[in-house]
Design a protein around this motif. Structure first.
Motif, PDB file in Angstrom:
ATOM      1  N   VAL A  44       0.861  -1.173   0.000  1.00  0.00           N
ATOM      2  CA  VAL A  44       0.000   0.000   0.000  1.00  0.00           C
ATOM      3  C   VAL A  44       0.902   1.228   0.000  1.00  0.00           C
ATOM      4  O   VAL A  44       1.818   1.327   0.825  1.00  0.00           O
ATOM      5  CB  VAL A  44      -0.941   0.033   1.222  1.00  0.00           C
ATOM      6  CG1 VAL A  44      -1.649   1.377   1.321  1.00  0.00           C
ATOM      7  CG2 VAL A  44      -1.961  -1.082   1.148  1.00  0.00           C
ATOM      8  N   GLU A  45       0.642   2.139  -0.893  1.00  0.00           N
ATOM      9  CA  GLU A  45       1.422   3.370  -0.944  1.00  0.00           C
ATOM     10  C   GLU A  45       1.041   4.285   0.218  1.00  0.00           C
ATOM     11  O   GLU A  45      -0.135   4.582   0.413  1.00  0.00           O
ATOM     12  CB  GLU A  45       1.186   4.103  -2.264  1.00  0.00           C
ATOM     13  CG  GLU A  45       2.058   5.341  -2.427  1.00  0.00           C
ATOM     14  CD  GLU A  45       1.801   6.045  -3.742  1.00  0.00           C
ATOM     15  OE1 GLU A  45       2.644   5.955  -4.640  1.00  0.00           O
ATOM     16  OE2 GLU A  45       0.726   6.678  -3.857  1.00  0.00           O
ATOM     17  N   VAL A  46       2.033   4.726   0.981  1.00  0.00           N
ATOM     18  CA  VAL A  46       1.775   5.597   2.129  1.00  0.00           C
ATOM     19  C   VAL A  46       2.540   6.914   2.037  1.00  0.00           C
ATOM     20  O   VAL A  46       2.351   7.798   2.861  1.00  0.00           O
ATOM     21  CB  VAL A  46       2.140   4.886   3.461  1.00  0.00           C
ATOM     22  CG1 VAL A  46       1.223   3.698   3.703  1.00  0.00           C
ATOM     23  CG2 VAL A  46       3.599   4.467   3.493  1.00  0.00           C
ATOM     24  N   ASP A  47       3.414   7.037   1.042  1.00  0.00           N
ATOM     25  CA  ASP A  47       4.199   8.259   0.857  1.00  0.00           C
ATOM     26  C   ASP A  47       4.347   8.513  -0.631  1.00  0.00           C
ATOM     27  O   ASP A  47       5.293   8.056  -1.269  1.00  0.00           O
ATOM     28  CB  ASP A  47       5.569   8.122   1.526  1.00  0.00           C
ATOM     29  CG  ASP A  47       6.395   9.399   1.459  1.00  0.00           C
ATOM     30  OD1 ASP A  47       5.960  10.362   0.793  1.00  0.00           O
ATOM     31  OD2 ASP A  47       7.484   9.432   2.062  1.00  0.00           O
ATOM     32  N   GLN A  48       3.403   9.263  -1.175  1.00  0.00           N
ATOM     33  CA  GLN A  48       3.387   9.510  -2.619  1.00  0.00           C
ATOM     34  C   GLN A  48       4.587  10.345  -3.056  1.00  0.00           C
ATOM     35  O   GLN A  48       5.153  10.124  -4.137  1.00  0.00           O
ATOM     36  CB  GLN A  48       2.087  10.206  -3.012  1.00  0.00           C
ATOM     37  CG  GLN A  48       1.889  10.354  -4.505  1.00  0.00           C
ATOM     38  CD  GLN A  48       0.530  10.936  -4.857  1.00  0.00           C
ATOM     39  OE1 GLN A  48      -0.147  11.510  -4.006  1.00  0.00           O
ATOM     40  NE2 GLN A  48       0.120  10.790  -6.096  1.00  0.00           N
ATOM     41  N   ASP A  49       5.006  11.291  -2.236  1.00  0.00           N
ATOM     42  CA  ASP A  49       6.102  12.189  -2.606  1.00  0.00           C
ATOM     43  C   ASP A  49       7.412  11.445  -2.827  1.00  0.00           C
ATOM     44  O   ASP A  49       8.205  11.801  -3.699  1.00  0.00           O
ATOM     45  CB  ASP A  49       6.293  13.257  -1.528  1.00  0.00           C
ATOM     46  CG  ASP A  49       5.130  14.222  -1.449  1.00  0.00           C
ATOM     47  OD1 ASP A  49       4.385  14.331  -2.446  1.00  0.00           O
ATOM     48  OD2 ASP A  49       4.964  14.866  -0.395  1.00  0.00           O
ATOM     49  N   HIS A  50       7.649  10.421  -1.989  1.00  0.00           N
ATOM     50  CA  HIS A  50       8.909   9.696  -2.056  1.00  0.00           C
ATOM     51  C   HIS A  50       8.765   8.282  -2.611  1.00  0.00           C
ATOM     52  O   HIS A  50       9.753   7.528  -2.657  1.00  0.00           O
ATOM     53  CB  HIS A  50       9.548   9.633  -0.668  1.00  0.00           C
ATOM     54  CG  HIS A  50       9.843  10.965  -0.078  1.00  0.00           C
ATOM     55  ND1 HIS A  50       9.154  11.473   1.016  1.00  0.00           N
ATOM     56  CD2 HIS A  50      10.731  11.928  -0.444  1.00  0.00           C
ATOM     57  CE1 HIS A  50       9.623  12.669   1.304  1.00  0.00           C
ATOM     58  NE2 HIS A  50      10.567  12.974   0.441  1.00  0.00           N
ATOM     59  N   PRO A 126       8.028   1.285  10.232  1.00  0.00           N
ATOM     60  CA  PRO A 126       7.901   2.298   9.178  1.00  0.00           C
ATOM     61  C   PRO A 126       8.647   1.889   7.917  1.00  0.00           C
ATOM     62  O   PRO A 126       9.156   0.769   7.825  1.00  0.00           O
ATOM     63  CB  PRO A 126       8.523   3.541   9.825  1.00  0.00           C
ATOM     64  CG  PRO A 126       9.522   2.987  10.780  1.00  0.00           C
ATOM     65  CD  PRO A 126       8.912   1.722  11.331  1.00  0.00           C
ATOM     66  N   LEU A 127       8.727   2.782   6.931  1.00  0.00           N
ATOM     67  CA  LEU A 127       9.421   2.478   5.692  1.00  0.00           C
ATOM     68  C   LEU A 127      10.862   2.070   5.987  1.00  0.00           C
ATOM     69  O   LEU A 127      11.534   2.694   6.800  1.00  0.00           O
ATOM     70  CB  LEU A 127       9.400   3.702   4.765  1.00  0.00           C
ATOM     71  CG  LEU A 127       8.029   4.076   4.196  1.00  0.00           C
ATOM     72  CD1 LEU A 127       8.109   5.398   3.443  1.00  0.00           C
ATOM     73  CD2 LEU A 127       7.488   2.979   3.279  1.00  0.00           C
ATOM     74  N   GLY A 128      11.299   1.015   5.314  1.00  0.00           N
ATOM     75  CA  GLY A 128      12.625   0.460   5.584  1.00  0.00           C
ATOM     76  C   GLY A 128      12.575  -0.777   6.446  1.00  0.00           C
ATOM     77  O   GLY A 128      13.593  -1.447   6.628  1.00  0.00           O
ATOM     78  N   GLU A 138      14.963   9.949   1.062  1.00  0.00           N
ATOM     79  CA  GLU A 138      14.339  10.870   2.021  1.00  0.00           C
ATOM     80  C   GLU A 138      13.115  10.259   2.690  1.00  0.00           C
ATOM     81  O   GLU A 138      12.739  10.646   3.797  1.00  0.00           O
ATOM     82  CB  GLU A 138      13.946  12.181   1.322  1.00  0.00           C
ATOM     83  CG  GLU A 138      15.109  13.031   0.861  1.00  0.00           C
ATOM     84  CD  GLU A 138      15.714  12.554  -0.456  1.00  0.00           C
ATOM     85  OE1 GLU A 138      16.711  13.163  -0.907  1.00  0.00           O
ATOM     86  OE2 GLU A 138      15.189  11.565  -1.030  1.00  0.00           O
ATOM     87  N   GLY A 139      12.490   9.300   2.033  1.00  0.00           N
ATOM     88  CA  GLY A 139      11.312   8.654   2.605  1.00  0.00           C
ATOM     89  C   GLY A 139      11.619   7.801   3.816  1.00  0.00           C
ATOM     90  O   GLY A 139      10.709   7.448   4.583  1.00  0.00           O
ATOM     91  N   TYR A 140      12.906   7.465   4.015  1.00  0.00           N
ATOM     92  CA  TYR A 140      13.295   6.650   5.163  1.00  0.00           C
ATOM     93  C   TYR A 140      13.532   7.477   6.424  1.00  0.00           C
ATOM     94  O   TYR A 140      13.785   6.912   7.494  1.00  0.00           O
ATOM     95  CB  TYR A 140      14.569   5.865   4.839  1.00  0.00           C
ATOM     96  CG  TYR A 140      14.373   4.797   3.790  1.00  0.00           C
ATOM     97  CD1 TYR A 140      13.406   3.808   3.943  1.00  0.00           C
ATOM     98  CD2 TYR A 140      15.160   4.784   2.648  1.00  0.00           C
ATOM     99  CE1 TYR A 140      13.227   2.828   2.986  1.00  0.00           C
ATOM    100  CE2 TYR A 140      14.998   3.798   1.681  1.00  0.00           C
ATOM    101  CZ  TYR A 140      14.019   2.827   1.858  1.00  0.00           C
ATOM    102  OH  TYR A 140      13.839   1.854   0.897  1.00  0.00           O
ATOM    103  N   ASP A 141      13.467   8.783   6.319  1.00  0.00           N
ATOM    104  CA  ASP A 141      13.682   9.650   7.482  1.00  0.00           C
ATOM    105  C   ASP A 141      12.388   9.697   8.293  1.00  0.00           C
ATOM    106  O   ASP A 141      11.513  10.524   8.054  1.00  0.00           O
ATOM    107  CB  ASP A 141      14.091  11.048   7.031  1.00  0.00           C
ATOM    108  CG  ASP A 141      14.588  11.905   8.191  1.00  0.00           C
ATOM    109  OD1 ASP A 141      14.648  11.385   9.327  1.00  0.00           O
ATOM    110  OD2 ASP A 141      14.899  13.078   7.970  1.00  0.00           O
TER     111      ASP A 141
END
Length: 437
Positions: A44-50, A126-128, A138-141
């Protein structure tokens, strides 16, 4: 009158757009025969920007999926894979703790799974974490707020694609550091209900095991607990950590079980042959003594990094180079000093809470958990007493007027179901059904 599922789904779609891909898994490498339960994996996409997507494992209740509760399970760390929760704690699979010989580790059915009474989503977050990934670094921050917001977004979008579970009783659950995040996710759902965005969600409460709060009570309780167990004097607190198994103070200390940077790991596996199919092994883990509980953690590493396994799980290629059980190599800020206010908000609104603790855990001792529960200033409905499984004491429990139940699990460590699975299944079955432990 029941609202048709199509209408329910359309109502959700008015507020949310979903980017979900999923597949049903009927066979898993290492498991003999077809799976005796329904398993679905997906993203599921949770961060469209990254370009960030959460990976999940969904297992339907083995009892009555249409009516049984839906649990969203978060694993601690932060950034330990939810696969740990699935195969080491509350899921219907576990590894055979046989000596690794280069062949694919074997899986067997686990009879004390919480899927006996609930539908469970095991979420890599979280992501990662696990197979969850971000296309941009940047999405891993991440931090506590980002994790909770993305977990909330995941759940809503997942339910858009699975509207048949919208009306099921919903519980947010997790342990260790995820115990800090679980009430935040539940509160975010409550806020959405109050705002009229998710009026149909049937949130009932939350479940946390050996939970972190983010407060000083977590660390300070270690000293008093260790002293009360006769391990140390207060003066020697720091030095004793190098020789005691913090996850379970009575089990053997295995230094290989402690999380280490990848650069400090051995580059070989003590002469053991690695499968040719393993194209994702970059830093082989150290194998501890086979008598160590964490021996199977290394087996999971070889299983999850096998290309045949990844194909079976429908893991997207070139998203995660190397699966690690607990990813401590990405940035994470523990910005929330305490989550007590979230407990207050949920409990004051009448939501249920089960807080359980393995009583031999030194990572988050039960004495500290009792202390912050006491700070909620709720009156005691039922005082401290034993609870039983099979005619034996399984732990001790007390209940409060704010719908919170606290229970210790006798003989269990930091992740209680990993140590006492039968007792923990009995505990969750009774609590979910509204019975006293």
């Amino acid at each position: 009158m029941e609202i048709p599922l199509l209408i329910v789904s359309l109502i959700f779609l008015c507020f949310f757009s979903s980017a979900l891909s999923s597949s049903v898994v009927t066979y898993l490498p290492g498991f003999q025969g077809p799976l005796p339960f329904y398993l679905e994996t997906g993203y599921v996409e949770v961060d469209q920007d990254h370009g960030g997507e959460f990976f999940y494992y969904f297992i339907e209740s083995e009892n009555n999926p249409a009516e049984d509760p839906l649990l969203l399970w978060l694993t601690g760390g932060p950034r330990c894979s939810a696969f740990s929760g699935l195969v080491f704690e509350i899921g219907p699979l576990k590894f055979v703790a046989a000596e690794y010989n280069g062949s694919l580790p074997s899986l067997v059915y686990h009879p004390y799974s919480w899927t006996k009474i609930a539908n469970v989503i095991f979420l890599d977050s979280p992501l990662g974490s696990g197979f969850s990934y971000s296309r941009k670094y940047e999405g891993y921050d991440a931090n506590d707020t980002i994790w909770s917001e993305q977990a909330y977004k995941f759940l809503i979008q997942w339910l858009v694609e699975h509207p048949q579970f919208i009306s099921n009783p919903l519980y947010i659950a997790g342990d260790s550091y995820a115990g800090k995040i679980v009430p935040m996710v539940a509160k975010r759902i409550l806020d959405g209900i109050d705002e009229g965005k998710e009026p149909l969600l049937n949130l009932q409460g939350y479940i946390i095991g050996n939970p972190a709060t983010g407060g000083k009570v977590d660390k300070n309780s270690k000293i008093s607990y260790a002293h009360s167990m006769g391990i140390i004097s207060d003066d020697f607190f720091e030095s004793f950590l190098s020789e005691i198994n913090e996850a379970h103070i009575l089990e053997m200390y295995c230094p290989e079980c402690r999380w280490k940077p990848l650069s400090s790991r051995a580059s070989t596996t003590s002469g053991k042959r690695i499968l040719k199919e393993n194209q994702n092994i970059l830093h082989p883990p150290l194998f501890p003594d086979q008598n160590c509980r964490c021996y199977v953690y290394a087996l999971a590493y070889y299983w999850a990094n096998n290309d045949i396994v990844r194909t079976a799980l429908n893991v997207k290629k070139e998203t995660i180079k190397e699966w690690v059980r607990c990813n401590i190599y990405l940035p994470y800020t523990k910005e929330l000093k305490s989550n007590i206010k979230y407990h207050f908000s949920l409990l004051q609104r009448g939501y249920r809470a089960l807080v359980y603790s393995g009583d031999h855990d030194l990572v988050v001792p039960f004495s500290g958990t009792k202390q912050w529960i006491k700070s909620l200033n709720s009156s005691i409905m039922e005082g401290w007493r034993s609870w039983h499984v099979g005619g034996q004491v399984a732990g001790y429990t007390m209940t409060y007027s704010n719908n919170l139940t606290f229970a210790t699990v006798k003989g269990a460590g930091h992740t209680a179901p990993e140590y006492q699975p039968q007792e923990c299944l009995a505990m969750i079955m009774r609590w979910i059904s509204g019975e006293l432990l």
